[in-house]
Design an enzyme around this catalytic site. Structure first.
Site, PDB file in Angstrom:
ATOM      1  CG  HIS A 110      -0.647  -0.175   1.971  1.00 17.55           C
ATOM      2  ND1 HIS A 110      -0.028  -0.951   3.271  1.00 17.55           N
ATOM      3  CD2 HIS A 110       0.636   0.686   3.531  1.00 17.55           C
ATOM      4  CE1 HIS A 110       0.261  -0.337   4.067  1.00 17.55           C
ATOM      5  NE2 HIS A 110       0.393  -0.064   4.488  1.00 17.55           N
ATOM      6  CG  HIS A 112       0.919   4.941   4.465  1.00 20.95           C
ATOM      7  ND1 HIS A 112       1.016   5.248   5.668  1.00 20.95           N
ATOM      8  CD2 HIS A 112       2.185   3.630   4.379  1.00 20.95           C
ATOM      9  CE1 HIS A 112       0.580   4.230   5.937  1.00 20.95           C
ATOM     10  NE2 HIS A 112       1.891   2.612   5.124  1.00 20.95           N
TER      11      HIS A 112
END
Length: 165
Positions: A110, A112
């Site tokens: 992922h 951020h």
């Protein structure tokens, strides 16, 4: 926005992000398409902290197909102006942690997006205060090593972490 298709990759275990993507838990979604989803972090650094996540499970950055990686960055870039306006924060940190030693705590790749303001107390100190400045020979040696690995087809197709998509 172009949404590339990603090959299916089996999960290596239970994943809270896969649960969120599958609808098994509450999530505050701010963007989604066929291959990506972006939602608010439940432990935000600052209000508006968003995670951009592939729908398919990949743990580390080098596992993500290049086309999907490009798409995830496109999603992040699309979100930045809206995130700045919504959060009132003029600046953004874009952070990717790949692997446990890098601080990754959810083993689903992922990105951020962290809204930033002067004096917010969060810091990613670079250059790292505890690091020693290498000499030019050390820098040149590491650059040559990386460059030679990029030119060596066997190094790129070898096991695991050197694999390229």
């Amino acid at each position: 926005m172009h949404a590339p298709t990603a090959p299916l990759k089996p999960s290596t275990g239970h994943c809270i992000f896969c649960d969120l993507i599958g609808g098994a838990a509450e999530v505050s979604i701010c963007f989604e398409d066929a291959t990506a989803i972006a939602f608010l972090d439940i432990q935000p650094v600052n209000p508006g902290h968003v995670l951009v996540v592939p729908r398919e499970h990949y743990e580390r950055i080098e596992e993500v197909p290049k086309s999907l990686s490009t798409h995830l960055l496109d999603v992040a870039l699309t979100l930045v102006p809206a995130l700045q306006t919504a959060s009132g924060a003029p600046d953004i940190n874009v952070v990717i942690k790949s692997g446990a030693a890098a601080g990754q705590d959810v083993m689903h790749y992922h990105i951020h997006l962290i809204p930033r303001r002067d004096g917010d107390g969060f810091d990613i100190p670079l250059p790292f205060p505890a690091s020693e400045m290498p000499n030019r020979q050390q820098l040149d040696g590491m650059a040559a090593r990386i460059g030679s690995l990029l030119r060596d087809p066997l190094a790129r197709t070898g096991g695991g972490h050197g694999k390229r998509n």
